[in-house]
Design a protein around this motif. Structure first.
Motif, PDB file in Angstrom:
ATOM      1  N   GLY A  21       3.810   3.043  -5.751  1.00  0.00           N
ATOM      2  CA  GLY A  21       4.902   2.607  -5.314  1.00  0.00           C
ATOM      3  C   GLY A  21       5.563   1.487  -5.936  1.00  0.00           C
ATOM      4  N   ASP A  22       6.981   1.185  -5.529  1.00  0.00           N
ATOM      5  CA  ASP A  22       7.804   0.000  -6.249  1.00  0.00           C
ATOM      6  C   ASP A  22       7.677  -1.065  -5.659  1.00  0.00           C
ATOM      7  N   ILE A  23       6.944  -1.612  -4.432  1.00  0.00           N
ATOM      8  CA  ILE A  23       7.064  -2.685  -3.707  1.00  0.00           C
ATOM      9  C   ILE A  23       5.836  -3.571  -4.015  1.00  0.00           C
ATOM     10  N   ILE A  24       6.129  -4.786  -4.993  1.00  0.00           N
ATOM     11  CA  ILE A  24       5.139  -5.644  -5.546  1.00  0.00           C
ATOM     12  C   ILE A  24       5.300  -6.965  -4.931  1.00  0.00           C
ATOM     13  N   PRO A  25       4.095  -7.773  -4.898  1.00  0.00           N
ATOM     14  CA  PRO A  25       4.174  -8.921  -4.089  1.00  0.00           C
ATOM     15  C   PRO A  25       5.507 -10.346  -4.491  1.00  0.00           C
ATOM     16  N   SER A  26       5.819 -10.041  -5.820  1.00  0.00           N
ATOM     17  CA  SER A  26       6.725 -10.918  -6.036  1.00  0.00           C
ATOM     18  C   SER A  26       8.311 -10.656  -5.384  1.00  0.00           C
ATOM     19  N   MET A  27       8.375  -9.713  -4.841  1.00  0.00           N
ATOM     20  CA  MET A  27       9.534  -9.151  -4.058  1.00  0.00           C
ATOM     21  C   MET A  27       9.656  -9.729  -2.782  1.00  0.00           C
ATOM     22  N   PHE A  28       8.602 -10.365  -2.181  1.00  0.00           N
ATOM     23  CA  PHE A  28       8.610 -11.178  -0.828  1.00  0.00           C
ATOM     24  C   PHE A  28       8.948 -12.683  -1.087  1.00  0.00           C
ATOM     25  N   LYS A  29       9.717 -13.175   0.036  1.00  0.00           N
ATOM     26  CA  LYS A  29      10.292 -14.320  -0.284  1.00  0.00           C
ATOM     27  C   LYS A  29       8.743 -15.249  -0.051  1.00  0.00           C
ATOM     28  N   LYS A  30       7.755 -15.064   0.687  1.00  0.00           N
ATOM     29  CA  LYS A  30       6.651 -15.824   0.724  1.00  0.00           C
ATOM     30  C   LYS A  30       5.479 -14.938   0.266  1.00  0.00           C
ATOM     31  N   HIS A  31       4.480 -15.675  -0.381  1.00  0.00           N
ATOM     32  CA  HIS A  31       3.442 -14.858  -0.721  1.00  0.00           C
ATOM     33  C   HIS A  31       2.409 -14.182   0.234  1.00  0.00           C
ATOM     34  N   GLU A  32       2.516 -15.255   1.308  1.00  0.00           N
ATOM     35  CA  GLU A  32       1.465 -14.657   2.563  1.00  0.00           C
ATOM     36  C   GLU A  32       2.328 -13.469   3.370  1.00  0.00           C
ATOM     37  N   ASN A  33       3.630 -13.272   2.895  1.00  0.00           N
ATOM     38  CA  ASN A  33       4.086 -11.967   3.573  1.00  0.00           C
ATOM     39  C   ASN A  33       3.803 -10.670   2.759  1.00  0.00           C
ATOM     40  N   SER A  34       3.140 -10.793   1.547  1.00  0.00           N
ATOM     41  CA  SER A  34       3.150  -9.786   0.537  1.00  0.00           C
ATOM     42  C   SER A  34       1.976  -8.794   0.929  1.00  0.00           C
ATOM     43  N   THR A  35       1.632  -8.490   2.258  1.00  0.00           N
ATOM     44  CA  THR A  35       0.662  -7.645   2.749  1.00  0.00           C
ATOM     45  C   THR A  35       1.023  -6.000   2.790  1.00  0.00           C
ATOM     46  N   HIS A  36       0.028  -5.181   3.018  1.00  0.00           N
ATOM     47  CA  HIS A  36       0.098  -3.811   3.070  1.00  0.00           C
ATOM     48  C   HIS A  36      -0.432  -3.695   4.416  1.00  0.00           C
ATOM     49  N   ASP A  37       0.402  -3.536   5.504  1.00  0.00           N
ATOM     50  CA  ASP A  37      -0.171  -3.456   6.974  1.00  0.00           C
ATOM     51  C   ASP A  37      -0.067  -2.187   7.338  1.00  0.00           C
ATOM     52  N   ASP A  38      -1.188  -1.311   7.888  1.00  0.00           N
ATOM     53  CA  ASP A  38      -1.077  -0.056   8.440  1.00  0.00           C
ATOM     54  C   ASP A  38      -0.763  -0.009   9.797  1.00  0.00           C
ATOM     55  N   ILE A  39      -0.066   0.850  10.370  1.00  0.00           N
ATOM     56  CA  ILE A  39       0.408   1.075  11.530  1.00  0.00           C
ATOM     57  C   ILE A  39      -0.297   2.399  12.046  1.00  0.00           C
ATOM     58  N   LEU A  40      -1.539   2.582  12.701  1.00  0.00           N
ATOM     59  CA  LEU A  40      -2.133   3.452  13.075  1.00  0.00           C
ATOM     60  C   LEU A  40      -1.873   4.173  14.310  1.00  0.00           C
ATOM     61  N   PHE A  41      -1.640   5.542  14.427  1.00  0.00           N
ATOM     62  CA  PHE A  41      -1.257   6.313  15.725  1.00  0.00           C
ATOM     63  C   PHE A  41      -2.449   7.345  15.925  1.00  0.00           C
ATOM     64  N   ALA A  42      -3.302   6.836  17.007  1.00  0.00           N
ATOM     65  CA  ALA A  42      -4.428   7.537  17.253  1.00  0.00           C
ATOM     66  C   ALA A  42      -4.641   7.270  18.817  1.00  0.00           C
ATOM     67  N   PRO A  43      -5.273   8.144  19.412  1.00  0.00           N
ATOM     68  CA  PRO A  43      -5.554   8.319  20.824  1.00  0.00           C
ATOM     69  C   PRO A  43      -6.129   6.750  21.290  1.00  0.00           C
ATOM     70  N   HIS A  44      -7.289   6.399  20.679  1.00  0.00           N
ATOM     71  CA  HIS A  44      -7.654   5.268  21.049  1.00  0.00           C
ATOM     72  C   HIS A  44      -6.999   3.863  21.046  1.00  0.00           C
ATOM     73  N   LYS A  45      -6.267   4.102  19.897  1.00  0.00           N
ATOM     74  CA  LYS A  45      -5.444   2.888  19.267  1.00  0.00           C
ATOM     75  C   LYS A  45      -3.974   2.794  20.067  1.00  0.00           C
ATOM     76  N   THR A  46      -3.460   3.782  20.206  1.00  0.00           N
ATOM     77  CA  THR A  46      -2.083   3.845  20.882  1.00  0.00           C
ATOM     78  C   THR A  46      -1.931   4.794  21.983  1.00  0.00           C
ATOM     79  N   PRO A  47      -2.915   4.518  22.938  1.00  0.00           N
ATOM     80  CA  PRO A  47      -2.819   5.641  24.240  1.00  0.00           C
ATOM     81  C   PRO A  47      -1.379   5.578  24.788  1.00  0.00           C
ATOM     82  N   ASN A  48      -0.591   4.639  24.694  1.00  0.00           N
ATOM     83  CA  ASN A  48       0.887   4.723  25.329  1.00  0.00           C
ATOM     84  C   ASN A  48       1.683   5.690  24.690  1.00  0.00           C
ATOM     85  N   PHE A  49       1.015   5.962  23.338  1.00  0.00           N
ATOM     86  CA  PHE A  49       2.253   6.756  22.645  1.00  0.00           C
ATOM     87  C   PHE A  49       1.445   7.952  22.095  1.00  0.00           C
TER      88      PHE A  49
END
Length: 419
Positions: free
Chosen positions: A358-386
């Motif tokens: 992809g095209d999103i690189i760490p230098s594009m973030f305002k702060k270094h600690e924000n340049s993460t890759h964070d998964d949002i998982l949808f699964a029965p055990h993880k998100t039973p409300n959805f």
């Protein structure tokens, strides 16, 4: 060389004769015992004289790595799994001879197996600081002393290092694997399988979804609302995380456990739900591939406010960087690294996606600690409300259901050879 050749892929031709309910139930799947030689042999096919090191992380690396001070201590489950299941067998046991590694006990550029520690990043896929330490407590440089001197680098850590190591392997020419959050369930299932079979199943799903124009996901909430997220893919070739990293002249990093088909969305809009770490539930509004706001469903308004402040302060943290689908039948491990690979689940990710093409690189973030890759998982055990009521793929004139109620569709099962 030992192998896991007796372990059937759950969707192989041999398993296809079983009832579908059996094939799709991880509790009914027989996993072989974990075999280090089987795992490394199938993933890497290492060659004679191949040099391998294991990287682990600590908040205070020098203190805990020196003279193996962390061994047997509480609070270091991942690091002790790395020591017991990977480093010790390679250093002292027959695994090193079967795989072609020379047994050693300390670091020098001529030795073939070593253990190092680096400073914990406290964020998914954040770049690693260059300082590292060996078991003698000597400070070294990842860039100078480690990356150029090893053929295989296994990073068994608290937080994923896939993105930074993918970048470094292309510079220094090593191969490797990242296995963050390692625990017993992962060892006994996701790392016990034959990765040639995993790769084969992932390729079947990839072929069934590649060059899609768009994906739509309907999320059912407990209050009866249905949220729909649309993700534009522009007929891009689907990619797979399949675990194989063969060929000593082909630098690459495997993310293990593997078993996933993924895209880098070029556009996104609509809404999807979010379950925060403290249990707060929110609805995220997406425009032009970016999360622009979060609204409270239930829980703490302060959690929603903090997320909205982060989006305002550093908008790149809300950019959608990945859409992924699991392709394995695995038990829940409590770690997203395995649980997002389960067939019938899907996940989105925000943040950097350069390691995915992809095209999103760490230098594009305002702060270094924000340049993460964070998964949002949808699964029965993880998100039973959805509930994932339905995932639909559009590819030209073809429209197919991919997932329905957290189960793979007939289209996907047929593509995988389950009749």
């Amino acid at each position: 060389m030992a192998s896991n050749s007796t372990a059937l892929s759950p969707l192989s031709s041999a398993a296809a004769a079983l009832p579908r309910t059996t094939i799709l139930d991880p509790a009914k799947r027989a996993f072989p015992p974990f075999s280090l030689t089987g795992l490394l042999g199938s993933v890497f096919e290492p060659t004679q004289g191949c040099k391998v090191c294991i990287l682990i992380d600590f908040d205070d690396p020098q203190t805990w790595i020196t003279d193996y001070a962390f061994v047997g201590k509480e609070g270091f489950e991942v690091q002790n799994k790395a020591y017991d299941e990977f480093f010790q067998p390679l250093e002292n046991g027959p695994a090193s001879r079967q795989l072609g590694f020379a047994p050693v006990s300390a670091f020098s550029p001529q030795e073939n197996v070593a253990l190092f520690a680096y400073r914990c990043t406290h964020g998914s896929n954040l770049d690693l600081k260059d300082e590292a330490w060996n078991t003698d407590g000597q400070q070294l440089s990842l860039e100078r002393d480690i990356y150029p001197n090893f053929d295989l680098i296994l990073c068994i850590s608290t937080f994923s290092a896939t993105a930074p190591l993918t970048e470094k392997c292309k510079i220094h020419g090593f191969r490797g694997a990242t296995m963050h959050g390692l625990n017993d369930v992962i060892l006994e299932s996701g790392l016990a399988v034959n990765y040639d079979d995993v790769s084969s199943d992932a390729e079947k799903v990839r072929q069934a979804m590649t060059e899609a124009d768009a994906i739509e996901i309907d999320f059912g909430l407990e209050d009866g609302r249905v949220l729909t997220a649309w993700l534009g893919l522009e007929q891009q070739a689907a990619q797979k995380s399949h675990g194989l990293c063969k060929g000593k002249d082909k630098p690459d990093i495997a993310n293990l456990p593997a078993g996933e088909v993924y895209f880098v969305p070029t556009d996104a809009r609509g809404q999807f739900p979010m379950k925060y770490e403290d249990g707060t539930l929110g609805v995220l509004d997406v425009e032009d591939r970016n999360i622009i706001r979060s609204s409270l469903i239930e829980g703490k308004q302060s959690t929603i406010d903090e997320h909205n402040q982060r989006l305002t302060d550093d908008p790149m943290t809300g950019t959608i960087g990945e859409l992924g689908f699991g392709t394995q039948v695995l038990p829940v491990s409590g770690q997203d690294i395995q649980d997002e690979k389960v067939l019938g689940t899907c996940h989105l990710a925000t943040g950097r996606d350069d390691h995915l093409g992809g095209d999103i690189i760490p230098s594009m973030f305002k702060k270094h600690e924000n340049s993460t890759h964070d998964d949002i998982l949808f699964a029965p055990h993880k998100t039973p409300n959805f509930n994932i009521q339905q995932v639909r793929m559009k590819r030209g004139d073809q429209e197919e259901i991919i997932i329905e109620d957290f189960r793979p569709s007939e289209y996907i099962l047929n593509a995988m050879g389950v009749v």
